[in-house]
Design a protein around this motif. Structure first.
Motif, mmCIF file in Angstrom:
data_model
loop_
_atom_site.group_PDB
_atom_site.id
_atom_site.type_symbol
_atom_site.label_atom_id
_atom_site.label_comp_id
_atom_site.label_asym_id
_atom_site.label_seq_id
_atom_site.Cartn_x
_atom_site.Cartn_y
_atom_site.Cartn_z
ATOM 1 N N LYS A 61 0.868 -1.185 0.000
ATOM 2 C CA LYS A 61 0.000 0.000 0.000
ATOM 3 C C LYS A 61 0.897 1.225 0.000
ATOM 4 O O LYS A 61 2.045 1.167 0.428
ATOM 5 C CB LYS A 61 -0.860 0.052 1.272
ATOM 6 C CG LYS A 61 -1.904 -1.024 1.396
ATOM 7 C CD LYS A 61 -2.689 -0.785 2.669
ATOM 8 C CE LYS A 61 -3.721 -1.884 2.895
ATOM 9 N NZ LYS A 61 -4.443 -1.699 4.168
ATOM 10 N N THR A 64 1.016 6.679 2.704
ATOM 11 C CA THR A 64 0.000 7.595 3.247
ATOM 12 C C THR A 64 -1.294 6.853 3.579
ATOM 13 O O THR A 64 -2.059 7.273 4.445
ATOM 14 C CB THR A 64 -0.301 8.724 2.251
ATOM 15 O OG1 THR A 64 -0.658 8.162 0.996
ATOM 16 C CG2 THR A 64 0.897 9.638 2.080
ATOM 17 N N GLU A 65 -1.521 5.749 2.877
ATOM 18 C CA GLU A 65 -2.705 4.934 3.148
ATOM 19 C C GLU A 65 -2.471 4.045 4.361
ATOM 20 O O GLU A 65 -3.359 3.857 5.195
ATOM 21 C CB GLU A 65 -3.005 4.077 1.909
ATOM 22 C CG GLU A 65 -4.307 3.339 1.954
ATOM 23 C CD GLU A 65 -4.516 2.484 0.716
ATOM 24 O OE1 GLU A 65 -5.270 1.504 0.821
ATOM 25 O OE2 GLU A 65 -3.915 2.780 -0.344
ATOM 26 N N TYR A 66 -1.260 3.471 4.480
ATOM 27 C CA TYR A 66 -0.946 2.564 5.586
ATOM 28 C C TYR A 66 -0.806 3.336 6.900
ATOM 29 O O TYR A 66 -1.321 2.923 7.930
ATOM 30 C CB TYR A 66 0.337 1.790 5.286
ATOM 31 C CG TYR A 66 0.581 0.636 6.233
ATOM 32 C CD1 TYR A 66 -0.003 -0.606 6.007
ATOM 33 C CD2 TYR A 66 1.382 0.789 7.356
ATOM 34 C CE1 TYR A 66 0.193 -1.653 6.877
ATOM 35 C CE2 TYR A 66 1.592 -0.252 8.225
ATOM 36 C CZ TYR A 66 1.001 -1.473 7.988
ATOM 37 O OH TYR A 66 1.202 -2.512 8.858
ATOM 38 N N PHE A 67 -0.062 4.447 6.870
ATOM 39 C CA PHE A 67 0.108 5.288 8.051
ATOM 40 C C PHE A 67 -0.724 6.554 7.842
ATOM 41 O O PHE A 67 -0.280 7.500 7.204
ATOM 42 C CB PHE A 67 1.581 5.666 8.256
ATOM 43 C CG PHE A 67 2.460 4.501 8.574
ATOM 44 C CD1 PHE A 67 2.448 3.917 9.824
ATOM 45 C CD2 PHE A 67 3.313 3.977 7.609
ATOM 46 C CE1 PHE A 67 3.263 2.837 10.125
ATOM 47 C CE2 PHE A 67 4.136 2.905 7.901
ATOM 48 C CZ PHE A 67 4.108 2.335 9.156
ATOM 49 N N ALA A 68 -1.947 6.574 8.392
ATOM 50 C CA ALA A 68 -2.865 7.684 8.151
ATOM 51 C C ALA A 68 -2.457 8.939 8.913
ATOM 52 O O ALA A 68 -2.716 10.048 8.464
ATOM 53 C CB ALA A 68 -4.288 7.277 8.538
ATOM 54 N N ARG A 69 -1.806 8.776 10.071
ATOM 55 C CA ARG A 69 -1.435 9.946 10.888
ATOM 56 C C ARG A 69 -0.254 10.684 10.269
ATOM 57 O O ARG A 69 0.757 10.069 9.934
ATOM 58 C CB ARG A 69 -1.066 9.511 12.306
ATOM 59 C CG ARG A 69 -2.287 9.240 13.157
ATOM 60 C CD ARG A 69 -1.878 8.987 14.578
ATOM 61 N NE ARG A 69 -1.555 7.562 14.737
ATOM 62 C CZ ARG A 69 -0.983 7.051 15.806
ATOM 63 N NH1 ARG A 69 -0.630 7.815 16.806
ATOM 64 N NH2 ARG A 69 -0.744 5.767 15.868
ATOM 65 N N PRO A 70 -0.346 12.003 10.140
ATOM 66 C CA PRO A 70 0.747 12.784 9.542
ATOM 67 C C PRO A 70 2.072 12.664 10.305
ATOM 68 O O PRO A 70 3.135 12.715 9.707
ATOM 69 C CB PRO A 70 0.231 14.222 9.585
ATOM 70 C CG PRO A 70 -1.245 14.113 9.710
ATOM 71 C CD PRO A 70 -1.515 12.839 10.424
ATOM 72 N N GLN A 73 3.819 9.581 9.095
ATOM 73 C CA GLN A 73 4.337 9.805 7.741
ATOM 74 C C GLN A 73 5.607 10.643 7.792
ATOM 75 O O GLN A 73 6.567 10.387 7.063
ATOM 76 C CB GLN A 73 3.284 10.514 6.883
ATOM 77 C CG GLN A 73 2.055 9.672 6.637
ATOM 78 C CD GLN A 73 0.957 10.452 5.932
ATOM 79 O OE1 GLN A 73 1.194 11.500 5.353
ATOM 80 N NE2 GLN A 73 -0.256 9.929 5.977
#
Length: 158
Positions: A61, A64-70, A73
């Motif tokens: 994936k 940005t999709e796997y780790f939604a929290r900024p 990222q």
């Protein structure tokens, strides 16, 4: 034993030469990728770095999709941004174990190691920031006769 008249008589026997600094060489696989393993808490990240457009894939994936929290990222991108290599490498990773925060830390560790395998001259920059150090803190084990690792059972006077 003969007495010495001058320092020239000693030759090179005064002290052994200082050991040379280790020479770091590029480590690539048969497909031209650098591979490294990153770890934090119970999370393990396997990371492959190759020249590309700057795409980061985590468990098939987009990151940005796997780790939604900024914040997570940002943690992932730290080694790439610090070394000014944004948009130069494609990163493919698989992470297992732990939670999202531990996985992000493991991925940062793995990306940093893989970058140093691809470009050994980046090692000094990443090491100075502490990205090559494995965060070895793990959950403390539960002890016998305790409710948790350190918490006791509730005391009852009667």
């Amino acid at each position: 034993m003969a007495e010495l008249q001058s320092l020239e008589q000693l030759g090179g026997a005064v002290a052994p030469a200082a050991p040379e600094a280790p020479v770091h060489v590029q480590k690539l696989d048969s497909q031209g990728r650098a591979y490294a393993t990153g770890k934090r808490k119970d999370a393990i990240a396997r990371v492959w770095v190759k020249p590309g457009t700057g795409r980061i894939m985590v468990n098939k994936k987009d990151f940005t999709e796997y780790f939604a929290r900024p914040v997570l990222q940002m943690i992932l991108r730290q080694p790439v941004m610090l070394t000014n290599r944004d948009g130069q490498y494609d990163i493919v990773a698989t992470v297992t174990g732990g939670g999202l925060s531990g996985q992000a830390g493991a991925l940062r560790h793995g990306i940093s190691k893989a970058l140093t395998y691809y470009e050994p001259e980046l090692r000094a920059i990443l090491k100075k920031e502490g990205f090559l150090t494995r965060d070895s803190r793990v959950v403390e084990r539960k002890k016998f006769g305790r409710r948790k690792a350190r918490r006791s059972f509730q005391f009852s006077k009667r």
